[in-house]
Enzyme design. Structure first.
Site, PDB file in Angstrom:
ATOM      1  N   GLU A  56     -22.966  17.761 108.011  1.00  0.00           N
ATOM      2  CA  GLU A  56     -24.048  18.609 107.520  1.00  0.00           C
ATOM      3  C   GLU A  56     -24.737  17.859 106.398  1.00  0.00           C
ATOM      4  O   GLU A  56     -24.108  17.489 105.403  1.00  0.00           O
ATOM      5  CB  GLU A  56     -23.510  19.958 107.028  1.00  0.00           C
ATOM      6  CG  GLU A  56     -24.641  20.847 106.530  1.00  0.00           C
ATOM      7  CD  GLU A  56     -24.267  22.312 106.405  1.00  0.00           C
ATOM      8  OE1 GLU A  56     -23.375  22.791 107.128  1.00  0.00           O
ATOM      9  OE2 GLU A  56     -24.889  22.990 105.564  1.00  0.00           O
ATOM     10  N   GLY A  97     -30.386  25.257  99.936  1.00  0.00           N
ATOM     11  CA  GLY A  97     -31.649  25.442  99.221  1.00  0.00           C
ATOM     12  C   GLY A  97     -32.851  25.687 100.119  1.00  0.00           C
ATOM     13  O   GLY A  97     -33.978  25.769  99.615  1.00  0.00           O
ATOM     14  N   HIS A 119     -17.123  34.424  94.968  1.00  0.00           N
ATOM     15  CA  HIS A 119     -17.868  35.347  95.850  1.00  0.00           C
ATOM     16  C   HIS A 119     -16.976  35.808  97.010  1.00  0.00           C
ATOM     17  O   HIS A 119     -16.407  36.889  96.941  1.00  0.00           O
ATOM     18  CB  HIS A 119     -19.238  34.790  96.280  1.00  0.00           C
ATOM     19  CG  HIS A 119     -19.336  33.323  96.563  1.00  0.00           C
ATOM     20  ND1 HIS A 119     -18.570  32.706  97.510  1.00  0.00           N
ATOM     21  CD2 HIS A 119     -20.143  32.371  96.048  1.00  0.00           C
ATOM     22  CE1 HIS A 119     -18.911  31.428  97.556  1.00  0.00           C
ATOM     23  NE2 HIS A 119     -19.849  31.181  96.668  1.00  0.00           N
ATOM     24  N   ASP A 131     -22.385  34.434 101.504  1.00  0.00           N
ATOM     25  CA  ASP A 131     -21.649  34.365 100.225  1.00  0.00           C
ATOM     26  C   ASP A 131     -22.244  35.268  99.147  1.00  0.00           C
ATOM     27  O   ASP A 131     -21.523  35.901  98.373  1.00  0.00           O
ATOM     28  CB  ASP A 131     -21.698  32.934  99.646  1.00  0.00           C
ATOM     29  CG  ASP A 131     -20.884  31.940 100.445  1.00  0.00           C
ATOM     30  OD1 ASP A 131     -20.147  32.354 101.356  1.00  0.00           O
ATOM     31  OD2 ASP A 131     -21.006  30.736 100.159  1.00  0.00           O
ATOM     32  N   GLY A 189     -28.388  30.493 103.160  1.00  0.00           N
ATOM     33  CA  GLY A 189     -27.791  31.684 102.573  1.00  0.00           C
ATOM     34  C   GLY A 189     -28.589  32.304 101.457  1.00  0.00           C
ATOM     35  O   GLY A 189     -29.182  33.377 101.605  1.00  0.00           O
ATOM     36  N   HIS A 190     -28.641  31.620 100.323  1.00  0.00           N
ATOM     37  CA  HIS A 190     -29.161  32.222  99.097  1.00  0.00           C
ATOM     38  C   HIS A 190     -30.558  32.798  99.287  1.00  0.00           C
ATOM     39  O   HIS A 190     -30.841  33.938  98.904  1.00  0.00           O
ATOM     40  CB  HIS A 190     -29.144  31.165  97.975  1.00  0.00           C
ATOM     41  CG  HIS A 190     -29.574  31.703  96.657  1.00  0.00           C
ATOM     42  ND1 HIS A 190     -30.841  31.516  96.155  1.00  0.00           N
ATOM     43  CD2 HIS A 190     -28.913  32.443  95.738  1.00  0.00           C
ATOM     44  CE1 HIS A 190     -30.926  32.109  94.977  1.00  0.00           C
ATOM     45  NE2 HIS A 190     -29.776  32.672  94.702  1.00  0.00           N
ATOM     46  N   ARG A 226     -20.048  43.985  90.245  1.00  0.00           N
ATOM     47  CA  ARG A 226     -19.577  45.307  89.817  1.00  0.00           C
ATOM     48  C   ARG A 226     -18.114  45.558  90.162  1.00  0.00           C
ATOM     49  O   ARG A 226     -17.595  46.619  89.881  1.00  0.00           O
ATOM     50  CB  ARG A 226     -20.399  46.384  90.547  1.00  0.00           C
ATOM     51  CG  ARG A 226     -21.707  46.719  89.900  1.00  0.00           C
ATOM     52  CD  ARG A 226     -21.423  47.511  88.633  1.00  0.00           C
ATOM     53  NE  ARG A 226     -22.625  47.691  87.850  1.00  0.00           N
ATOM     54  CZ  ARG A 226     -23.391  48.781  87.893  1.00  0.00           C
ATOM     55  NH1 ARG A 226     -23.101  49.767  88.694  1.00  0.00           N
ATOM     56  NH2 ARG A 226     -24.437  48.869  87.119  1.00  0.00           N
ATOM     57  N   THR A 275     -23.454  25.904  92.065  1.00  0.00           N
ATOM     58  CA  THR A 275     -23.445  25.841  93.526  1.00  0.00           C
ATOM     59  C   THR A 275     -22.969  24.446  93.917  1.00  0.00           C
ATOM     60  O   THR A 275     -22.723  23.616  93.047  1.00  0.00           O
ATOM     61  CB  THR A 275     -24.845  26.156  94.091  1.00  0.00           C
ATOM     62  OG1 THR A 275     -24.797  26.111  95.520  1.00  0.00           O
ATOM     63  CG2 THR A 275     -25.900  25.160  93.613  1.00  0.00           C
ATOM     64  N   THR A 276     -22.836  24.204  95.228  1.00  0.00           N
ATOM     65  CA  THR A 276     -22.337  22.903  95.680  1.00  0.00           C
ATOM     66  C   THR A 276     -23.406  21.854  95.404  1.00  0.00           C
ATOM     67  O   THR A 276     -24.414  21.783  96.095  1.00  0.00           O
ATOM     68  CB  THR A 276     -22.001  22.973  97.192  1.00  0.00           C
ATOM     69  OG1 THR A 276     -21.250  24.160  97.421  1.00  0.00           O
ATOM     70  CG2 THR A 276     -21.199  21.767  97.629  1.00  0.00           C
TER      71      THR A 276
HETATM   72  N1  PXP Z   1     -24.401  24.494 103.659  1.00  0.00           N
HETATM   73  C1  PXP Z   1     -23.410  24.213 102.789  1.00  0.00           C
HETATM   74  C2  PXP Z   1     -22.385  23.189 103.163  1.00  0.00           C
HETATM   75  C3  PXP Z   1     -23.309  24.909 101.563  1.00  0.00           C
HETATM   76  O1  PXP Z   1     -22.318  24.622 100.691  1.00  0.00           O
HETATM   77  C4  PXP Z   1     -24.260  25.916 101.278  1.00  0.00           C
HETATM   78  C5  PXP Z   1     -24.145  26.689 100.016  1.00  0.00           C
HETATM   79  O2  PXP Z   1     -22.950  27.350  99.957  1.00  0.00           O
HETATM   80  C6  PXP Z   1     -25.263  26.165 102.226  1.00  0.00           C
HETATM   81  C7  PXP Z   1     -25.314  25.428 103.400  1.00  0.00           C
HETATM   82  C8  PXP Z   1     -26.286  27.230 102.023  1.00  0.00           C
HETATM   83  O3  PXP Z   1     -27.065  26.942 100.921  1.00  0.00           O
HETATM   84  P1  PXP Z   1     -28.068  28.038 100.378  1.00  0.00           P
HETATM   85  O4  PXP Z   1     -27.232  29.212  99.973  1.00  0.00           O
HETATM   86  O5  PXP Z   1     -28.731  27.360  99.235  1.00  0.00           O
HETATM   87  O6  PXP Z   1     -29.007  28.379 101.494  1.00  0.00           O
END
Ligand code: PXP
Length: 248
Positions: free
Chosen positions: A155, A199, A54, A13, A220-221, A22, A104-105
């Protein structure tokens, strides 16, 4: 119990976040996803938010066309998203709560309160062959409700654990880890496949990766941020190495 294999799903994302800062086409999240697969990701995760902040609709199309492995399509339980999921039929659909104003979620889905609606909502997704995952807090009530509505996967939201770790609140961190540990075992006993995410970083992923019931981590992040310093492939390889070390 037998320790199951652990997969890494890479959430791309925030490659799109940088692109959208940008406008234009760079950096391309589809290119990042293909590279992540080559670097050893077992799957790619992307969240198409209602406000398209995103990932875009075109990104989802691009991912479906370009990926060799599974796409985990994260989405809110709206009619619009259901239509998009049914059009693309990704390998997995992860239902997440979504608030426009959040960064964020923030929390898990309130499955217990919306059980009937959610059961109806996910039925066509399952019929279309998508594995349905529900993003929830490590809470017995929510896990039982996810099981009752027919989800195959949950999850577990690791945000509270990661925040406590990052802020050095070690008692709270231990308490959150204890909840994740107990609830991963509880969900597994019900026959649910257990994933976890949100996270996670190199520093705090180990204890979650070590939970024997957890079969997939979605990250992800941190990976996208770390890729700025060491490149996407080494950032993913290092995450895998730490996960595997914790698992053994
Ligand atoms: N899992 C779920 C269901 C999420 O919503 C997210 C964030 O979009 C992630 C995993 C990944 O989280 P992070 O980007 O903090 O690693």
């Amino acid at each position: 119990m037998m320790t199951r294999a652990l997969r890494l799903g890479v959430n791309i994302d925030h490659v799109a976040t940088v692109r959208n800062a940008r406008g234009g086409a760079m950096p391309d999240p589809v290119r990042a996803a293909v590279l992540a697969e080559e670097a050893g990701a077992d799957g790619i995760t992307a969240h198409l938010r209602e406000d398209r902040r995103h990932i875009s609709d075109a990104d989802i199309e691009g991912l479906m066309a370009a990926l060799n492995g599974p796409l985990n399509f994260e989405m809110a339980a709206t009619e619009e998203m259901q239509k998009i999921a049914l059009r693309h039929k990704p390998h997995a659909v992860c239902i997440v709560p979504e608030k426009r104003e959040e960064r964020t979620t923030e929390g898990g889905l309130e499955v217990a309160r919306e059980e009937n609606q959610l059961a109806h909502y996910i039925a066509p997704l399952r019929e279309a062959g998508c594995r349905v995952s529900i993003f929830i807090a490590a809470d017995r009530r929510q896990i039982e409700a996810a099981h009752r509505i027919g989800a195959e996967v949950i999850e577990l939201h690791t945000g509270a654990y990661c925040d406590a770790y990052a802020e050095g609140r070690m008692d709270a961190c231990d308490e959150e880890l204890r909840k994740l540990t107990d609830m991963a075992a509880f969900a597994d006993d019900l026959g649910l496949e257990v994933h976890a995410g949100h996270g996670l970083t190199y520093d705090c992923v180990g204890p979650v990766a070590a939970l024997p019931q957890v079969q997939e981590l979605n990250i992800g992040h941190f990976i996208v941020g770390e890729a700025i310093f060491r490149g996407l492939t080494p950032a993913i390889s290092e995450m895998r190495r730490i996960m595997e070390e914790a698992r053994s």
